[in-house]
Scaffold this active site. Structure first.
Site, PDB file in Angstrom:
ATOM      1  N   TYR A  49       0.809  -1.221   0.000  1.00 17.33           N
ATOM      2  CA  TYR A  49       0.000   0.000   0.000  1.00 17.33           C
ATOM      3  C   TYR A  49       0.843   1.273   0.000  1.00 17.33           C
ATOM      4  O   TYR A  49       0.367   2.329  -0.359  1.00 17.33           O
ATOM      5  CB  TYR A  49      -0.908   0.049   1.243  1.00 17.33           C
ATOM      6  CG  TYR A  49      -2.228  -0.669   1.109  1.00 17.33           C
ATOM      7  CD1 TYR A  49      -2.295  -1.946   0.573  1.00 17.33           C
ATOM      8  CD2 TYR A  49      -3.398  -0.072   1.543  1.00 17.33           C
ATOM      9  CE1 TYR A  49      -3.501  -2.610   0.472  1.00 17.33           C
ATOM     10  CE2 TYR A  49      -4.614  -0.720   1.451  1.00 17.33           C
ATOM     11  CZ  TYR A  49      -4.663  -1.995   0.916  1.00 17.33           C
ATOM     12  OH  TYR A  49      -5.870  -2.635   0.827  1.00 17.33           O
TER      13      TYR A  49
ATOM     14  N   LYS B  34       4.528 -14.816   1.565  1.00 10.14           N
ATOM     15  CA  LYS B  34       4.640 -15.530   0.285  1.00 10.14           C
ATOM     16  C   LYS B  34       6.135 -15.683   0.008  1.00 10.14           C
ATOM     17  O   LYS B  34       6.672 -15.242  -1.023  1.00 10.14           O
ATOM     18  CB  LYS B  34       3.903 -14.746  -0.819  1.00 10.14           C
ATOM     19  CG  LYS B  34       3.793 -15.472  -2.141  1.00 10.14           C
ATOM     20  CD  LYS B  34       2.853 -16.672  -2.130  1.00 10.14           C
ATOM     21  CE  LYS B  34       2.900 -17.407  -3.454  1.00 10.14           C
ATOM     22  NZ  LYS B  34       2.140 -18.685  -3.435  1.00 10.14           N
TER      23      LYS B  34
ATOM     24  N   ASP C 115      -1.460 -18.214   0.281  1.00  9.62           N
ATOM     25  CA  ASP C 115      -2.486 -18.983  -0.449  1.00  9.62           C
ATOM     26  C   ASP C 115      -3.009 -20.135   0.410  1.00  9.62           C
ATOM     27  O   ASP C 115      -4.213 -20.420   0.435  1.00  9.62           O
ATOM     28  CB  ASP C 115      -1.951 -19.475  -1.813  1.00  9.62           C
ATOM     29  CG  ASP C 115      -0.578 -20.127  -1.746  1.00  9.62           C
ATOM     30  OD1 ASP C 115       0.090 -20.063  -0.691  1.00  9.62           O
ATOM     31  OD2 ASP C 115      -0.154 -20.715  -2.768  1.00  9.62           O
TER      32      ASP C 115
ATOM     33  N   ASP D  73      -5.556  -7.197   4.218  1.00 12.54           N
ATOM     34  CA  ASP D  73      -6.793  -6.623   3.680  1.00 12.54           C
ATOM     35  C   ASP D  73      -7.657  -7.728   3.091  1.00 12.54           C
ATOM     36  O   ASP D  73      -8.847  -7.842   3.375  1.00 12.54           O
ATOM     37  CB  ASP D  73      -6.447  -5.586   2.598  1.00 12.54           C
ATOM     38  CG  ASP D  73      -7.690  -4.984   1.983  1.00 12.54           C
ATOM     39  OD1 ASP D  73      -8.606  -4.607   2.729  1.00 12.54           O
ATOM     40  OD2 ASP D  73      -7.754  -4.894   0.734  1.00 12.54           O
TER      41      ASP D  73
ATOM     42  N   ASP E 134     -11.349  -9.704   4.755  1.00 17.40           N
ATOM     43  CA  ASP E 134     -12.668  -9.771   4.100  1.00 17.40           C
ATOM     44  C   ASP E 134     -13.121 -11.226   4.033  1.00 17.40           C
ATOM     45  O   ASP E 134     -14.284 -11.544   4.271  1.00 17.40           O
ATOM     46  CB  ASP E 134     -12.618  -9.190   2.670  1.00 17.40           C
ATOM     47  CG  ASP E 134     -12.979  -7.708   2.643  1.00 17.40           C
ATOM     48  OD1 ASP E 134     -12.702  -7.007   3.641  1.00 17.40           O
ATOM     49  OD2 ASP E 134     -13.544  -7.253   1.624  1.00 17.40           O
TER      50      ASP E 134
END
Ligand code: IPM
Ligand code: MG
Length: 358
Positions: free
Chosen positions: A141, A190, A222, A246, A250
């Site tokens: 970000y 990752k 993942d 983020d 969700d």
């Protein structure tokens, strides 16, 4: 106690849900003899409309001088054009950076009354109780980004950039939190592909050595995304990069039945903290008295706990939410057969009344 709380209702359903949060905080103040002073400022699309900027210096200064900041949501379809020079979301990012709130705590707790509101099987989610600690002021970000022409074609780039101290401080928050919970930290990265993730994993593993009493594992993002819906109850504290956090939160909100149920609190090394629901401005529900204010009300509880040190009062709000759900009241996002459907204001009234009654 006396406290000054800056409120930033923002866009869409923001003003409606923040009003209910204030209502509940006022009930707390009355019941426990505190004095909360609320001061409203602009952020997001409404700030762009009024001043041309998504976050003005005036708003930022007011926030810095407060004991805590209580935000609704930002985002307006009017500014969704990818070529728009100023965007409401920039205001929120600038505020997070300006307040240096690097650790965003996003608890996912399943209320037993909502076991059937989730699309995921009850037996999978029944013991879910986890917190995602999302790094909030770095990573993808905030890294360098831009557009340029490459070999005559248009190109764009964003950078995932971290310094070791930025990783270390947020990972420490996760470990400290885990010590007060079930003593398990999962660091999500990752590292099989990204260099910034390899540094993240190195630093996290190093920090873990200072917490021999806390179980520690690293997991690829993942796999974490898959396990969150397959075995969510094995997680206690998850700590991860800004954008991974983020996306995963969700996803995790679906365990709790609705985005409208998930609060968050962002803290840094100094006061004040920034408290906001994880959901967005939901423009299509704005002004209709249908939005679920519970995520915002639970964010108010986090504000009391983490910025004002009022643990008992925070718990009173959480118990009031639980009691109102127990009595069968539901907003439309968590409605089910046999439940009593209520609007945003009515849900706020019900919870405030429970807090007032003690
Ligand atoms: C969130 C939101 C924000 C984010 C948006 C509104 C910029 O999705 O708080 O999760 O991406 O951080
Ligand atoms: Mg989000």
């Amino acid at each position: 106690m006396k406290a000054k709380i800056v409120t930033l209702p923002g866009d869409g359903i923001g003003p409606e849900v923040v009003a209910e949060g204030i209502k509940v905080l006022q009930a707390v103040a009355e019941r426990y003899g505190h004095q909360f002073e609320f001061e409203e400022h602009l952020i997001g699309g409404v700030a762009i409309d009024a001043t041309g900027q998504a976050l003005t210096e005036e708003t930022l200064q007011a926030c810095k001088q407060a004991d805590a900041v209580f935000l609704g949501a930002v985002g307006d379809p009017k500014y969704d054009d990818p070529r728009a020079p100023v965007r409401p979301e920039q205001g929120l990012l600038a505020l997070r950076a300006g307040l240096e709130v690097f650790a965003n705590l996003r608890p996912v707790k399943l209320y037993p009354q909502l076991l059937h509101a989730s699309t995921i099987k009850p037996e999978v989610i029944k013991d879910v109780d986890l917190v995602v600690v999302r790094e909030l002021t770095g990573g993808l970000y905030f890294g360098e980004r831009g557009r340029k022409m490459v070999d005559g074609v248009e190109a764009a780039y964003d950078t995932m950039f971290y310094t070791a101290p930025e990783i270390e401080r947020v990972v420490r928050v996760a470990f400290e939190l885990a010590r007060k919970r079930r003593k398990k930290v999962t660091s999500v990265d990752k590292a099989n592909v990204l260099e910034s993730s390899r540094l993240w994993r190195e630093v996290a593993t190093q920090v873990a050595q200072d917490y021999p009493d806390v179980e520690f594992e690293s997991m690829y993002v993942d796999i974490a995304a898959m396990r969150l819906v397959r075995y969510p109850s094995v997680f206690d504290v998850i700590v991860t990069e800004n954008m991974f956090g983020d996306i995963l939160t969700d996803e995790a909100s679906m365990l709790a039945g609705s985005m409208g149920m998930l609060p968050s609190g962002a803290i840094g090394a100094h006061k004040p903290g920034l408290y906001e629901p994880i959901h967005g401005s939901a423009p299509k529900y704005a002004g209709k008295n249908v939005a679920n204010p519970i995520a915002t009300i639970l964010s108010a509880a986090m504000l009391l706990r983490y910025s004002l040190g009022l643990d008992q009062e925070a718990q009173a709000i959480e118990e009031a939410v639980q009691a109102v759900l127990e009595e069968g009241y539901r907003t439309q996002d968590i409605r089910e057969e046999g439940a009593i459907l209520v609007g945003t204001r009515e849900m706020g009234d019900l919870i405030a009344a429970k807090v007032a009654a003690g």
